[in-house]
Design a protein around this motif. Structure first.
Motif, PDB file in Angstrom:
ATOM      1  N   LEU A 147     -14.928  27.755   4.795  1.00 34.48           N
ATOM      2  CA  LEU A 147     -14.644  29.023   4.127  1.00 34.48           C
ATOM      3  C   LEU A 147     -13.268  28.997   3.474  1.00 34.48           C
ATOM      4  O   LEU A 147     -13.099  29.418   2.320  1.00 34.48           O
ATOM      5  N   LEU A 148     -12.281  28.473   4.185  1.00 34.98           N
ATOM      6  CA  LEU A 148     -10.927  28.425   3.648  1.00 34.98           C
ATOM      7  C   LEU A 148     -10.817  27.450   2.477  1.00 34.98           C
ATOM      8  O   LEU A 148     -10.092  27.703   1.513  1.00 34.98           O
ATOM      9  N   THR A 170     -11.936  36.436   2.009  1.00 34.22           N
ATOM     10  CA  THR A 170     -10.911  36.789   2.981  1.00 34.22           C
ATOM     11  C   THR A 170     -11.452  37.793   3.994  1.00 34.22           C
ATOM     12  O   THR A 170     -11.114  37.751   5.180  1.00 34.22           O
ATOM     13  N   HIS A 171     -12.303  38.690   3.529  1.00 32.29           N
ATOM     14  CA  HIS A 171     -12.991  39.621   4.426  1.00 32.29           C
ATOM     15  C   HIS A 171     -13.790  38.836   5.468  1.00 32.29           C
ATOM     16  O   HIS A 171     -13.739  39.119   6.671  1.00 32.29           O
ATOM     17  N   SER A 172     -14.525  37.837   5.017  1.00 29.91           N
ATOM     18  CA  SER A 172     -15.306  37.004   5.928  1.00 29.91           C
ATOM     19  C   SER A 172     -14.399  36.233   6.884  1.00 29.91           C
ATOM     20  O   SER A 172     -14.758  35.988   8.042  1.00 29.91           O
ATOM     21  N   LEU A 173     -13.214  35.862   6.391  1.00 29.65           N
ATOM     22  CA  LEU A 173     -12.276  35.117   7.233  1.00 29.65           C
ATOM     23  C   LEU A 173     -11.896  35.920   8.471  1.00 29.65           C
ATOM     24  O   LEU A 173     -11.769  35.363   9.567  1.00 29.65           O
ATOM     25  N   PHE A 174     -11.714  37.227   8.316  1.00 22.93           N
ATOM     26  CA  PHE A 174     -11.349  38.053   9.472  1.00 22.93           C
ATOM     27  C   PHE A 174     -12.442  38.014  10.535  1.00 22.93           C
ATOM     28  O   PHE A 174     -12.153  37.961  11.741  1.00 22.93           O
ATOM     29  N   ILE A 175     -13.681  38.025  10.104  1.00 20.15           N
ATOM     30  CA  ILE A 175     -14.791  37.950  11.058  1.00 20.15           C
ATOM     31  C   ILE A 175     -14.773  36.610  11.783  1.00 20.15           C
ATOM     32  O   ILE A 175     -14.998  36.537  12.996  1.00 20.15           O
TER      33      ILE A 175
END
Length: 302
Positions: A147-148, A170-175
Motif C-alpha cells: 500500500l505504501l 492514506t485512509h486505508s493506511l490507518f486501517i
C-alpha cells in the motif's frame, strides 16, 4: 460484504487523511508536526532519520519504517542523534528545498489522520503514544508495505487524480495501522473488544442496529455468553458496562445526525433506539452534556 464493528465506527467518526510533505532532506534538518490535535505520521522511504520523544533515548529509523502518534505526542524527526533546536525546525520548514547539500539524503513522507466527527470516542485512547512499524522487517505487514509503495508511486508521478488517490490510500493506511495493533494482542481498549471473538460479535450488532431495543440478556446471547460473564468481560475490555457503551454509541450517532441532517429530533431519536422524545433528550443531555438543539446549531455554524 458483511459489515463489522471497526468499519461502522470509522464510518461514523469520518476519518480523513492527507499527505503534506513528500520530499528529500539533506544535511542538517529537523521536522516537528505535533500540536495540531490530529494524528501525525511519518514514513522514511529512503535513508535514515532519528526519532526524538520526550524522556526517551533517540531511536534510529531506517528506510521502510513508519511512525504514528495517535495522541499527537510531542516529537522530532531529525538528521542528528541529539535533540534538535526549535530554530532548526523552523529553518527546515521554511527552506525545505535549499538545505545544506552535504551529507546523506533522507526521503520522508509526512501526513495527518483526522476524525471529522468531533465526538469523543475511545478508539485512539486504546492505542499507544507512538507506533513504529518496521515494514521491511515484518512479513506480516506485506500488504501495508505494498500500500505504501503505491502511495509513494502516486506522489512521485503526480498524475491527474493524485490528490484524491493519495487521500484514499492514506485512509486505508490507518486501517492497516489499527490491524497491526490488533496483531500485537492488546489486552484492553476498544480494539481488544472489537476483535475478541465473543464481545466483537455483540459490538458488531450494536453498531449496525443501534435502534434495536437491546437488553443485557440479548447482547449476551449474541456473544454466546451468560449475562454475568458477558458483563464482566465487556467491562474488563472496554472499561464500560454494555449498557453505558450502547448509550454512548447511540448518542455518537445522534450527534452526527443532528449536525449533518435536517431530520427532526424525534426521527433521530427513533433511529437511535428511543421511542420517546423526552427520554431521548434527557439521555442525550446526560451523556453529551448538551441539548440536541445546541448540537444542531453548532453543526450549522460549523
Amino acid at each position: 460484504m458483511q459489515s463489522d464493528g471497526l468499519s461502522s465506527m470509522l464510518s461514523w467518526l469520518r476519518l480523513k487523511a492527507e499527505v503534506y510533505i513528500h520530499t528529500d532532506f539533506q544535511g542538517c534538518w529537523a521536522v516537528d508536526t505535533s500540536g495540531s490535535r490530529r494524528v501525525p505520521f511519518h514514513l522514511v522511504h529512503s535513508g535514515q532519520s532519528w526519532l526524538h520523544l520526550p524522556d526517551k533515548k533517540p531511536r534510529l529509523l531506517n528506510a521502510g519504517d513508519l511512525v504514528v502518534f495517535p495522541h499527537d505526542q510531542q516529537h522530532f524527526l531529525s538528521s542528528e542523534p541529539h535533540c534538535p533546536t526549535k530554530a532548526l525546525v523552523e529553518e527546515t520548514v521554511s527552506n525545505t528545498e535549499h538545505l545544506d547539500i552535504t551529507g546523506s539524503i533522507t526521503g520522508l513522507t509526512c501526513g495527518f489522520f483526522e476524525f471529522d466527527n468531533p465526538a469523543s470516542w475511545p478508539l485512539l485512547n486504546s492505542l499507544p503514544e507512538a507506533i513504529v512499524l518496521e515494514l521491511n522487517n515484518n512479513d506480516q505487514l506485506n500488504n501495508t508495505r505494498t500500500l505504501l509503495k503505491l502511495m509513494i508511486s502516486e506522489l512521485e508521478h503526480n498524475a491527474p487524480g493524485t490528490a484524491i488517490s493519495v487521500s484514499h490510500l492514506t485512509h486505508s493506511l490507518f486501517i492497516h495501522i489499527l490491524r497491526s495493533q490488533i496483531g500485537s494482542n492488546p489486552q484492553q481498549g476498544i480494539l481488544a473488544a472489537l476483535f475478541d471473538p465473543r464481545i466483537g460479535k455483540a459490538l458488531n450488532q450494536i453498531h449496525d442496529q443501534p435502534q434495536q431495543e437491546w437488553t443485557l440478556e440479548q447482547m449476551a446471547q449474541t456473544a454466546g455468553m451468560s449475562r454475568t460473564g458477558f458483563s464482566e468481560l465487556f467491562k474488563e475490555l472496554t472499561g464500560q458496562t454494555p449498557v453505558r457503551y450502547l448509550a454512548e454509541w447511540r448518542m455518537l450517532q445522534a450527534s452526527e445526525l443532528l449536525r449533518t441532517t435536517d431530520l427532526s429530533v424525534i426521527s433521530i431519536a427513533e433511529q437511535c433506539g428511543y421511542t420517546s422524545d423526552v427520554s431521548f433528550r434527557k439521555a442525550f443531555k446526560s451523556i453529551t452534556g448538551q441539548a440536541p438543539g445546541a448540537v444542531r446549531r453548532s453543526g450549522r455554524e460549523g
